[in-house]
Design an enzyme around this catalytic site. Sequence first.
Site, short mmCIF file in Angstrom:
data_model
loop_
_atom_site.label_atom_id
_atom_site.label_comp_id
_atom_site.label_asym_id
_atom_site.label_seq_id
_atom_site.Cartn_x
_atom_site.Cartn_y
_atom_site.Cartn_z
N SER A 211 0.83 -1.20 0.00
CA SER A 211 0.00 0.00 0.00
C SER A 211 0.87 1.25 0.00
O SER A 211 1.64 1.48 0.93
CB SER A 211 -0.91 0.02 1.22
OG SER A 211 -1.57 1.27 1.32
N HIS B 42 -1.13 -1.27 -4.23
CA HIS B 42 -2.41 -0.92 -3.62
C HIS B 42 -2.49 0.59 -3.44
O HIS B 42 -1.61 1.21 -2.84
CB HIS B 42 -2.53 -1.63 -2.26
CG HIS B 42 -3.90 -1.56 -1.67
ND1 HIS B 42 -4.92 -2.40 -2.05
CD2 HIS B 42 -4.42 -0.74 -0.71
CE1 HIS B 42 -6.00 -2.13 -1.35
NE2 HIS B 42 -5.72 -1.12 -0.54
N ASP C 120 -4.83 3.52 -1.92
CA ASP C 120 -5.95 3.86 -1.03
C ASP C 120 -6.48 5.24 -1.37
O ASP C 120 -5.78 6.25 -1.20
CB ASP C 120 -5.50 3.82 0.43
CG ASP C 120 -5.25 2.41 0.92
OD1 ASP C 120 -6.18 1.59 0.82
OD2 ASP C 120 -4.14 2.13 1.40
N MET D 80 -9.11 8.03 -0.43
CA MET D 80 -9.97 8.46 0.68
C MET D 80 -10.42 9.90 0.45
O MET D 80 -9.64 10.73 -0.03
CB MET D 80 -9.21 8.36 2.01
CG MET D 80 -8.59 7.00 2.27
SD MET D 80 -7.75 6.98 3.87
CE MET D 80 -6.84 5.43 3.75
N HIS E 85 -8.44 0.98 -4.10
CA HIS E 85 -9.40 0.74 -3.02
C HIS E 85 -10.08 2.06 -2.70
O HIS E 85 -9.48 2.95 -2.11
CB HIS E 85 -8.66 0.18 -1.81
CG HIS E 85 -9.51 -0.03 -0.61
ND1 HIS E 85 -8.96 -0.29 0.64
CD2 HIS E 85 -10.86 -0.03 -0.43
CE1 HIS E 85 -9.93 -0.43 1.52
NE2 HIS E 85 -11.09 -0.26 0.90
N MET F 202 -12.25 4.26 -0.71
CA MET F 202 -12.91 4.52 0.57
C MET F 202 -13.53 5.90 0.49
O MET F 202 -13.08 6.87 1.11
CB MET F 202 -11.90 4.41 1.71
CG MET F 202 -11.45 2.97 1.96
SD MET F 202 -10.06 2.85 3.11
CE MET F 202 -8.69 2.98 1.93
N MET G 247 -11.60 -5.54 5.61
CA MET G 247 -10.76 -4.64 6.39
C MET G 247 -10.46 -5.29 7.74
O MET G 247 -11.37 -5.73 8.44
CB MET G 247 -11.47 -3.30 6.61
CG MET G 247 -11.68 -2.48 5.34
SD MET G 247 -10.13 -2.04 4.50
CE MET G 247 -9.23 -1.17 5.80
N ASP H 120 -6.78 -6.29 4.50
CA ASP H 120 -6.14 -4.98 4.45
C ASP H 120 -6.18 -4.36 5.84
O ASP H 120 -7.26 -4.07 6.36
CB ASP H 120 -6.88 -4.10 3.45
CG ASP H 120 -6.27 -2.71 3.32
OD1 ASP H 120 -5.28 -2.42 4.00
OD2 ASP H 120 -6.81 -1.91 2.52
#
Length: 233
Positions: free
Chosen positions: A8, A31, A33, A35, A64, A66, A135, A173
């Site tokens: 990540s 990965h 993330d 957000m 991913h 979020m 998660m 994760d």
Amino acid sequence: MALQISPSILSADFARLADEAAAVTNADWLHVDVMDNHFVPNLTLGLPVVEALRKATSMPLDCHLMIEDPDRWAPPYAEAGAGSVTIHVEAAKSPVRTLREIRSLGARAAIAFNPATAIEPFEDLLGEVDMLLLMTVEPGFGGQKFLDMVLPKIRRARALIERHGGQIWLQVDGGVDADTIERCVVAGADVFVAGSAVYGASDPAAAVDALRFQAEQAQAEQAQVERALDERA
């Protein structure tokens, strides 16, 4: 099942993302993330960064999301070249349509579950996805401690996958490191997101190799145990 490591970049140096990606080319995925400071209390990378990363690395991107409105934003990540796009069941209002659109754009489609979200009510979505993401921390920040309470859910998710043919990847994760990856393997996970455990190491590539070795050893030992139980039966 083949085990995969997905470092990540949430734990990487944001000022050197191309170099940080190049440091883990022995991994299976990178990965990312995403957000939005709404769905989770943090603001990180967005679509322009993913587009730039796609040009800077040949590694497949595991995005991913979020975010509050994944139905709107997930398809553009697939269009930007993400190899896999994950949306949260807690945020998606039209998950079937969104997952199908992700797939139609050539990316793998995945759904994610927060630690307290049960997977069983979403069993009917399994035919629409290529991966489940569980998660193992509360989403929003890297460096958190692994939540052992999720291990039974990993086992239940693996059982659901096997019941549906076993072709869906099961990703974990949060807090995945040398102390926790073996437990995740034994519970049934096969894709491992690792942030601090990789980018907090002096040699990120060596950290990826070490995690993979641990996971494969745990998988082999688990297979031996299962064979012994079958023989006794």
